[in-house]
Motif scaffolding. Structure first.
Motif, PDB file in Angstrom:
ATOM      1  N   LEU A 332       0.819  -1.213   0.000  1.00 57.05           N
ATOM      2  CA  LEU A 332       0.000   0.000   0.000  1.00 57.05           C
ATOM      3  C   LEU A 332       0.854   1.264   0.000  1.00 57.05           C
ATOM      4  CD1 LEU A 332      -2.939  -0.892   2.428  1.00 57.05           C
ATOM      5  CD2 LEU A 332      -3.096  -0.392  -0.018  1.00 57.05           C
ATOM      6  N   SER A 333       2.012   1.222   0.633  1.00 61.71           N
ATOM      7  CA  SER A 333       2.871   2.411   0.639  1.00 61.71           C
ATOM      8  C   SER A 333       3.316   2.756  -0.783  1.00 61.71           C
ATOM      9  CB  SER A 333       4.080   2.197   1.551  1.00 61.71           C
ATOM     10  OG  SER A 333       4.909   1.151   1.085  1.00 61.71           O
ATOM     11  N   PHE A 334       3.654   1.749  -1.571  1.00 59.73           N
ATOM     12  CA  PHE A 334       4.058   2.010  -2.958  1.00 59.73           C
ATOM     13  C   PHE A 334       2.864   2.421  -3.812  1.00 59.73           C
ATOM     14  CE2 PHE A 334       8.043   0.252  -1.807  1.00 59.73           C
ATOM     15  CZ  PHE A 334       8.954   0.679  -2.768  1.00 59.73           C
ATOM     16  N   LEU A 335       1.693   1.861  -3.534  1.00 63.90           N
ATOM     17  CA  LEU A 335       0.509   2.285  -4.269  1.00 63.90           C
ATOM     18  C   LEU A 335       0.194   3.749  -3.970  1.00 63.90           C
ATOM     19  CD1 LEU A 335      -1.879   1.530  -6.107  1.00 63.90           C
ATOM     20  CD2 LEU A 335      -3.145   0.888  -4.044  1.00 63.90           C
ATOM     21  N   ILE A 339      -0.163   6.835  -6.591  1.00 58.65           N
ATOM     22  CA  ILE A 339      -1.340   7.704  -6.651  1.00 58.65           C
ATOM     23  C   ILE A 339      -0.950   9.149  -6.389  1.00 58.65           C
ATOM     24  CG2 ILE A 339      -3.559   8.239  -5.572  1.00 58.65           C
ATOM     25  CD1 ILE A 339      -3.884   5.268  -4.981  1.00 58.65           C
ATOM     26  N   GLY A 340      -0.076   9.359  -5.404  1.00 60.15           N
ATOM     27  CA  GLY A 340       0.329  10.715  -5.057  1.00 60.15           C
ATOM     28  C   GLY A 340       1.029  11.431  -6.189  1.00 60.15           C
ATOM     29  N   THR A 341       1.895  10.720  -6.899  1.00 62.14           N
ATOM     30  CA  THR A 341       2.614  11.377  -7.988  1.00 62.14           C
ATOM     31  C   THR A 341       1.716  11.614  -9.192  1.00 62.14           C
ATOM     32  OG1 THR A 341       3.366   9.194  -8.753  1.00 62.14           O
ATOM     33  CG2 THR A 341       4.847  10.420  -7.319  1.00 62.14           C
ATOM     34  N   ILE A 351       3.691  11.003   0.964  1.00 60.49           N
ATOM     35  CA  ILE A 351       2.577  10.424   1.724  1.00 60.49           C
ATOM     36  C   ILE A 351       2.745   8.910   1.817  1.00 60.49           C
ATOM     37  CG2 ILE A 351       0.092   9.967   1.681  1.00 60.49           C
ATOM     38  CD1 ILE A 351      -0.332  12.732   0.583  1.00 60.49           C
ATOM     39  N   GLY A 352       3.108   8.277   0.698  1.00 60.20           N
ATOM     40  CA  GLY A 352       3.350   6.851   0.712  1.00 60.20           C
ATOM     41  C   GLY A 352       4.536   6.482   1.583  1.00 60.20           C
ATOM     42  N   ILE A 353       5.599   7.286   1.534  1.00 54.09           N
ATOM     43  CA  ILE A 353       6.780   7.015   2.361  1.00 54.09           C
ATOM     44  C   ILE A 353       6.431   7.137   3.841  1.00 54.09           C
ATOM     45  CG2 ILE A 353       9.059   7.886   3.010  1.00 54.09           C
ATOM     46  CD1 ILE A 353       9.547   8.544   0.098  1.00 54.09           C
ATOM     47  N   GLY A 354       5.658   8.173   4.180  1.00 52.52           N
ATOM     48  CA  GLY A 354       5.257   8.347   5.574  1.00 52.52           C
ATOM     49  C   GLY A 354       4.404   7.190   6.065  1.00 52.52           C
ATOM     50  N   PHE A 355       3.441   6.771   5.238  1.00 48.93           N
ATOM     51  CA  PHE A 355       2.604   5.624   5.593  1.00 48.93           C
ATOM     52  C   PHE A 355       3.457   4.376   5.780  1.00 48.93           C
ATOM     53  CE2 PHE A 355       0.350   1.794   4.208  1.00 48.93           C
ATOM     54  CZ  PHE A 355      -0.762   1.805   5.036  1.00 48.93           C
ATOM     55  N   GLY A 356       4.403   4.175   4.864  1.00 46.16           N
ATOM     56  CA  GLY A 356       5.261   3.004   4.950  1.00 46.16           C
ATOM     57  C   GLY A 356       6.138   3.018   6.186  1.00 46.16           C
ATOM     58  N   VAL A 358       5.638   4.512   9.142  1.00 46.89           N
ATOM     59  CA  VAL A 358       4.847   4.235  10.344  1.00 46.89           C
ATOM     60  C   VAL A 358       4.410   2.773  10.363  1.00 46.89           C
ATOM     61  CG1 VAL A 358       2.700   4.772  11.557  1.00 46.89           C
ATOM     62  CG2 VAL A 358       4.048   6.610  10.529  1.00 46.89           C
ATOM     63  N   GLY A 359       3.973   2.263   9.217  1.00 40.31           N
ATOM     64  CA  GLY A 359       3.517   0.882   9.147  1.00 40.31           C
ATOM     65  C   GLY A 359       4.630  -0.120   9.400  1.00 40.31           C
ATOM     66  N   VAL A 360       5.792   0.122   8.833  1.00 41.95           N
ATOM     67  CA  VAL A 360       6.919  -0.789   9.040  1.00 41.95           C
ATOM     68  C   VAL A 360       7.340  -0.790  10.510  1.00 41.95           C
ATOM     69  CG1 VAL A 360       9.387  -1.113   8.574  1.00 41.95           C
ATOM     70  CG2 VAL A 360       7.792  -0.739   6.684  1.00 41.95           C
ATOM     71  N   ALA A 361       7.363   0.389  11.129  1.00 44.00           N
ATOM     72  CA  ALA A 361       7.715   0.464  12.552  1.00 44.00           C
ATOM     73  C   ALA A 361       6.736  -0.351  13.394  1.00 44.00           C
ATOM     74  CB  ALA A 361       7.731   1.926  13.005  1.00 44.00           C
ATOM     75  N   ALA A 362       5.442  -0.221  13.081  1.00 41.31           N
ATOM     76  CA  ALA A 362       4.436  -0.976  13.822  1.00 41.31           C
ATOM     77  C   ALA A 362       4.596  -2.475  13.593  1.00 41.31           C
ATOM     78  CB  ALA A 362       3.033  -0.527  13.395  1.00 41.31           C
TER      79      ALA A 362
END
Length: 391
Positions: A332-335, A339-341, A351-356, A358-362
């Motif tokens: 989803l982070s790459f998707l 979408i963002g670009t 936005i994708g990098i930020g989501f990734g 936080v998600g990877v840390a979790a």
């Protein structure tokens, strides 16, 4: 989109019904192997779920041939029929292996033949890499690259088939993300219709996984076996080749689509790889581990990523859910980057990098948490779970 949703529901319903039939049939005629030394489950369980999944997929393709919305990829039926023929071959070989344990060289040879059918007769090949204006140099290089990619992904998906619901759920998430990606990519490249073979394959796989998962969830009544896992890997790789490998690189020029010059230009080729990142990682580690020990890269062991998670103290269900989380976060982070670009969101791919991030840390916290629960780990070792056997 409605036609794709109907395809998902139809495939899921057919697969679920046939999974129940196959389960009853296998129990009635004792079509299941005995417990092997490397198996963890204690009760003999049928491994013919791949047959039900294949029949569900076949029914969806048969119905699509009568649907005018999908006529675009039936205009030339050779690629579709070649794909289905290759899938039939790999399912038959998988069924034989699930019942009687074939030699790994026979299975690998069948995989290369199936991949060759798709690349040679179906002409589904990696003709270009959507990075700038990079094209494959010759037809033979394109053929060999495609066959190699199909075989690697087939084995990668098969290698993670070790816990109840693991492959079905991971492939469900991965194909859901790939379906969204392929749908958006076709739109962004200015195609006259959203209906294409790659998106259809992804939708069919979503339905097959949805229909099979209830029978495969802990405690599993039915395993998909090599026939199901190899089929999923082959179709997933074929769908990626069908869209990404066929695109004109000039259409994906970063300037034309308004992407970032660096990362944006690589997203179309990275995302199809990222959705199978965990299977590819497990496959790569297994090959290196076994080769280092002087063994065949296809010899079975209990050192896959999911086995290591069980040894850390996770229950089999927790391990499966954590794999789901990793798959969803990374893909989803790459998707979101894509979408963002495309949509000129604030920060573009950030936005994708930020989501990734936080998600990877979790996911890291969830993965490592049982390491700090020694009592739970000891209890886990004292009473093993009943996951599926893996390659």
């Amino acid at each position: 989109m409605t036609q794709y949703l109907l395809t998902i529901l139809f495939t899921a319903a057919v697969t679920l019904a046939l999974s129940w039939v196959v389960w009853k049939f296998a129990l009635r005629f004792r079509l299941y192997p005995g417990i092997r030394d490397r198996d963890v489950h204690k009760t003999p369980t049928p491994r013919l779920g791949g047959v039900a999944m294949f029949l569900g997929v076949g029914a969806a393709f048969a119905l699509s041939s009568r649907n005018p919305y999908f006529a675009i990829f039936w205009t030339d039926p050779v690629p579709v029929l070649s794909l289905l023929g290759a899938v039939l071959l790999i399912v038959l070989v998988g069924v034989v292996d699930d019942l009687w344990d074939l030699d790994w060289m026979i299975k690998l040879g069948a995989q290369f033949i199936a991949a060759g059918i798709i690349a040679w007769f179906g002409q589904l090949q990696i003709l270009s890499l959507p990075m700038g204006a990079l094209t494959v140099g010759s037809s033979w290089v394109s053929f060999l690259l495609t066959v190699f990619a199909l075989v690697v992904v087939m084995n990668a998906v098969n290698f993670i088939d070790g816990l109840n619901g693991l492959v079905a759920g991971v492939c469900l998430i991965a194909n859901g993300v790939f379906f969204a990606y392929s749908y958006l990519l076709v739109r962004d490249t200015g195609a006259s219709t959203y209906f294409n073979l790659a998106s259809f394959i992804a939708a069919v796989l979503i339905g097959a996984c949805l229909g099979f998962l209830p029978m495969n969830w802990t405690p599993a009544k039915l395993f998909m076996g090599d026939s199901g896992a190899l089929m999923l890997g082959l179709l997933m790789a074929s769908s990626a080749v069908a869209i990404t490998g066929q695109l004109d690189p000039a259409v994906l020029d970063p300037e034309q689509l308004g992407r970032s010059q660096l990362l944006g230009a690589f997203i179309p080729i990275l995302l199809p790889v990222v959705i199978v990142l965990l299977p590819l990682l497990d496959f790569g580690l297994a090959v290196i581990r076994r080769q280092w020990a002087g063994r065949s890269p296809f010899s079975p062991d209990r050192k896959h990523l999911h086995h290591r998670m069980l040894d850390m103290g996770h229950s089999d269900r927790d391990a499966v859910l954590i794999f789901y989380a990793w798959t969803a976060v990374v893909s989803l982070s790459f998707l979101l980057m894509y979408i963002g670009t495309q949509q000129s969101w604030p920060g573009d791919y950030w936005i994708g990098i930020g989501f990734g991030a936080v998600g990877v840390a979790a996911c890291i916290v969830l993965t490592l948490l049982p390491s700090y629960r020694p009592s739970r780990r000891r209890a886990r070792r004292a009473q093993p779970a009943s996951p599926e056997t893996s390659s």
